[in-house]
Write a protein that holds these residues in place. Structure first.
Motif, mmCIF file in Angstrom:
data_model
loop_
_atom_site.group_PDB
_atom_site.id
_atom_site.type_symbol
_atom_site.label_atom_id
_atom_site.label_comp_id
_atom_site.label_asym_id
_atom_site.label_seq_id
_atom_site.Cartn_x
_atom_site.Cartn_y
_atom_site.Cartn_z
ATOM 1 N N ARG A 54 -38.545 3.680 -0.148
ATOM 2 C CA ARG A 54 -38.111 2.896 1.009
ATOM 3 C C ARG A 54 -36.955 1.984 0.630
ATOM 4 N NH1 ARG A 54 -43.849 0.405 2.640
ATOM 5 N NH2 ARG A 54 -43.638 -0.154 0.436
ATOM 6 N N ASP A 55 -36.054 1.782 1.562
ATOM 7 C CA ASP A 55 -34.885 0.951 1.322
ATOM 8 C C ASP A 55 -35.314 -0.490 1.022
ATOM 9 O OD1 ASP A 55 -31.795 0.729 1.686
ATOM 10 O OD2 ASP A 55 -32.644 -0.979 2.759
ATOM 11 N N VAL A 56 -34.875 -1.024 -0.118
ATOM 12 C CA VAL A 56 -35.290 -2.359 -0.539
ATOM 13 C C VAL A 56 -34.756 -3.428 0.410
ATOM 14 C CG1 VAL A 56 -35.041 -4.106 -2.354
ATOM 15 C CG2 VAL A 56 -35.565 -1.743 -2.964
ATOM 16 N N TRP A 57 -33.491 -3.312 0.828
ATOM 17 C CA TRP A 57 -32.906 -4.309 1.717
ATOM 18 C C TRP A 57 -33.646 -4.354 3.051
ATOM 19 C CZ3 TRP A 57 -30.868 -8.660 1.832
ATOM 20 C CH2 TRP A 57 -30.087 -9.130 2.888
ATOM 21 N N TYR A 58 -34.040 -3.191 3.553
ATOM 22 C CA TYR A 58 -34.818 -3.154 4.790
ATOM 23 C C TYR A 58 -36.161 -3.855 4.606
ATOM 24 C CZ TYR A 58 -37.793 -1.231 8.467
ATOM 25 O OH TYR A 58 -38.678 -1.087 9.501
ATOM 26 N N GLN A 59 -36.824 -3.615 3.481
ATOM 27 C CA GLN A 59 -38.102 -4.269 3.201
ATOM 28 C C GLN A 59 -37.932 -5.784 3.054
ATOM 29 O OE1 GLN A 59 -41.220 -2.607 2.948
ATOM 30 N NE2 GLN A 59 -39.971 -1.006 3.879
ATOM 31 N N VAL A 60 -36.824 -6.211 2.446
ATOM 32 C CA VAL A 60 -36.568 -7.639 2.293
ATOM 33 C C VAL A 60 -36.370 -8.306 3.650
ATOM 34 C CG1 VAL A 60 -34.840 -9.312 1.482
ATOM 35 C CG2 VAL A 60 -35.656 -7.529 -0.057
ATOM 36 N N LEU A 61 -35.616 -7.656 4.542
ATOM 37 C CA LEU A 61 -35.366 -8.235 5.860
ATOM 38 C C LEU A 61 -36.639 -8.354 6.683
ATOM 39 C CD1 LEU A 61 -32.010 -6.475 6.872
ATOM 40 C CD2 LEU A 61 -32.339 -8.839 6.145
ATOM 41 N N HIS A 62 -37.574 -7.449 6.475
ATOM 42 C CA HIS A 62 -38.818 -7.483 7.232
ATOM 43 C C HIS A 62 -39.936 -8.242 6.516
ATOM 44 C CE1 HIS A 62 -38.499 -4.892 10.853
ATOM 45 N NE2 HIS A 62 -37.433 -4.438 10.218
ATOM 46 N N GLY A 63 -39.769 -8.537 5.233
ATOM 47 C CA GLY A 63 -40.880 -9.071 4.448
ATOM 48 C C GLY A 63 -40.973 -10.573 4.364
ATOM 49 N N GLY A 64 -39.998 -11.307 4.891
ATOM 50 C CA GLY A 64 -40.031 -12.756 4.764
ATOM 51 C C GLY A 64 -40.815 -13.463 5.842
ATOM 52 N N ARG A 65 -40.811 -12.909 7.050
ATOM 53 C CA ARG A 65 -41.462 -13.596 8.161
ATOM 54 C C ARG A 65 -42.950 -13.823 7.916
ATOM 55 N NH1 ARG A 65 -40.139 -11.713 14.227
ATOM 56 N NH2 ARG A 65 -38.095 -12.471 13.531
ATOM 57 N N PRO A 66 -43.715 -12.836 7.421
ATOM 58 C CA PRO A 66 -45.145 -13.111 7.166
ATOM 59 C C PRO A 66 -45.373 -14.253 6.180
ATOM 60 C CG PRO A 66 -44.704 -10.754 7.089
ATOM 61 C CD PRO A 66 -43.377 -11.434 7.127
ATOM 62 N N VAL A 67 -44.586 -14.310 5.102
ATOM 63 C CA VAL A 67 -44.766 -15.353 4.093
ATOM 64 C C VAL A 67 -44.417 -16.724 4.653
ATOM 65 C CG1 VAL A 67 -44.004 -16.178 1.840
ATOM 66 C CG2 VAL A 67 -44.340 -13.737 2.212
ATOM 67 N N VAL A 68 -43.257 -16.830 5.296
ATOM 68 C CA VAL A 68 -42.777 -18.129 5.781
ATOM 69 C C VAL A 68 -43.662 -18.659 6.902
ATOM 70 C CG1 VAL A 68 -40.861 -19.314 6.900
ATOM 71 C CG2 VAL A 68 -40.410 -17.673 5.076
ATOM 72 N N LEU A 69 -43.945 -17.834 7.903
ATOM 73 C CA LEU A 69 -44.728 -18.303 9.038
ATOM 74 C C LEU A 69 -46.165 -18.626 8.636
ATOM 75 C CD1 LEU A 69 -43.500 -15.992 11.967
ATOM 76 C CD2 LEU A 69 -42.749 -18.298 11.316
ATOM 77 N N THR A 70 -46.744 -17.826 7.752
ATOM 78 C CA THR A 70 -48.107 -18.102 7.299
ATOM 79 C C THR A 70 -48.162 -19.419 6.524
ATOM 80 O OG1 THR A 70 -48.596 -15.731 7.150
ATOM 81 C CG2 THR A 70 -50.053 -17.221 5.964
ATOM 82 N N ALA A 71 -47.185 -19.660 5.654
ATOM 83 C CA ALA A 71 -47.164 -20.903 4.876
ATOM 84 C C ALA A 71 -46.956 -22.121 5.771
ATOM 85 C CB ALA A 71 -46.065 -20.831 3.817
ATOM 86 N N LEU A 72 -46.034 -22.040 6.715
ATOM 87 C CA LEU A 72 -45.791 -23.165 7.616
ATOM 88 C C LEU A 72 -47.012 -23.435 8.491
ATOM 89 C CD1 LEU A 72 -42.109 -22.494 8.770
ATOM 90 C CD2 LEU A 72 -42.915 -24.223 7.154
ATOM 91 N N ALA A 73 -47.634 -22.376 9.005
ATOM 92 C CA ALA A 73 -48.819 -22.562 9.850
ATOM 93 C C ALA A 73 -49.966 -23.162 9.049
ATOM 94 C CB ALA A 73 -49.238 -21.221 10.457
ATOM 95 N N ALA A 74 -50.170 -22.693 7.819
ATOM 96 C CA ALA A 74 -51.248 -23.223 6.985
ATOM 97 C C ALA A 74 -51.029 -24.691 6.651
ATOM 98 C CB ALA A 74 -51.371 -22.396 5.705
ATOM 99 N N THR A 75 -49.793 -25.069 6.339
ATOM 100 C CA THR A 75 -49.492 -26.468 6.024
ATOM 101 C C THR A 75 -49.729 -27.362 7.234
ATOM 102 O OG1 THR A 75 -47.810 -25.735 4.438
ATOM 103 C CG2 THR A 75 -47.738 -28.040 5.137
ATOM 104 N N ALA A 76 -49.250 -26.928 8.400
ATOM 105 C CA ALA A 76 -49.434 -27.722 9.616
ATOM 106 C C ALA A 76 -50.915 -27.863 9.971
ATOM 107 C CB ALA A 76 -48.674 -27.073 10.778
ATOM 108 N N LEU A 77 -51.680 -26.778 9.854
ATOM 109 C CA LEU A 77 -53.113 -26.835 10.160
ATOM 110 C C LEU A 77 -53.853 -27.758 9.193
ATOM 111 C CD1 LEU A 77 -53.870 -23.091 11.000
ATOM 112 C CD2 LEU A 77 -53.950 -25.031 12.582
#
Length: 273
Positions: A54-77
């Motif tokens: 699989r194309d690495v750049w494509y995976q990078v573009l799609h792979g950040g949202r789960p990490v960032v949003l999960t971390a921000l939501a967990a910190t806020a909660l």
């Protein structure tokens, strides 16, 4: 003397790249590229392909949202639960109430955070939402104790006693005065806590908790491609650097904000002659 903007500008520059990629990456990519058969064949791909082609750049573009949003939501909660618990423990005049609020948190604090997440994951299979809740829960005890310790100092000041004697409501005393007085401490804690939460989220995803084994996730990419690090390093290095940039940039921004809040309009720190 004015506050030097270098740290703030550096923080913005460092954190912008992973945040923009995480939030806008899926929008910028039209669809998944065709799978390639070669592990390290980079023809037509900026950073080559991963271990299944699989194309690495494509995976990078799609792979950040789960990490960032999960971390921000967990910190806020975590803060959403820890703030009222810590303030209630600091401002109550009843020892029994304080013990009932704080002692269960001490029990949770005794269990290592990652161990608790793994134990729960063996019974349930949490997704991104479940992982955010788990990470928030394991951060509540430490955050609540910090809030209680800080609020206790401000609650003992004469201004708080004066507000109580005037018949002010608990909400006005706790949030309007004590809560506002401890914003600087909370801001300092938020930077380090977000870094710890990102570490937990990424480590959990690295171990297969909260993310599918073949998911487009920065932590999963590091885990699944690490065996081929010397054959195709970009599949590991790029997502790892983005996680590091996110945590480093966030701490630089919080440090710069604290430095500015700690100085008066004349450029001197509070308390300086």
């Amino acid at each position: 003397m004015r506050v030097r903007p270098g740290r703030f500008a550096l923080g913005v520059a460092v954190v912008t790249v992973p945040v923009v990629i995480a939030l806008l990456g899926p929008v910028l990519v039209g669809g998944p590229p065709a799978r390639e058969a070669s592990f390290a064949d980079g023809e037509g791909h900026w950073f080559g392909t991963d271990f299944v082609g699989r194309d690495v750049w494509y995976q990078v573009l799609h792979g950040g949202r789960p990490v960032v949003l999960t971390a921000l939501a967990a910190t806020a909660l975590a803060y959403l639960v820890a703030l009222p618990l810590g303030l209630a423990g600091a401002l109550t005049h009843r020892r029994l109430v304080e013990e009932l609020l704080m002692r269960p948190l001490d029990v949770l604090l005794a269990v290592p955070s990652l161990l608790m997440i793994l134990l729960v994951a063996t019974v349930f299979s949490p997704g991104a939402v479940g992982l955010a809740l788990l990470v928030a829960v394991v951060n509540v005890p430490d955050a609540a104790r910090l809030v209680r310790a800080t609020a206790t100092e401000f609650a003992a000041r004469p201004a708080v006693e004066a507000l109580r004697m005037q018949g002010e409501t608990w909400w006005r005393v706790a949030v309007g005065h004590v809560g506002r007085s401890m914003l600087r401490t909370l801001a300092a804690d938020a930077g380090t806590r977000l870094t710890g939460v990102l570490y937990l989220v990424a480590t959990a995803a690295f171990l297969g908790v909260g993310a599918a084994p073949d998911a487009a996730d920065w932590a999963v990419m590091v885990d699944r491609n690490r065996t081929g690090l010397f054959v195709q390093p970009w599949a590991v290095v790029v997502p790892a650097l983005l996680i590091v940039a996110l945590t480093t940039g966030a701490n630089l921004l919080f440090d710069a904000a604290l430095d500015r809040r700690g100085r008066n309009p004349g450029g001197k720190r509070a308390g300086e002659p």
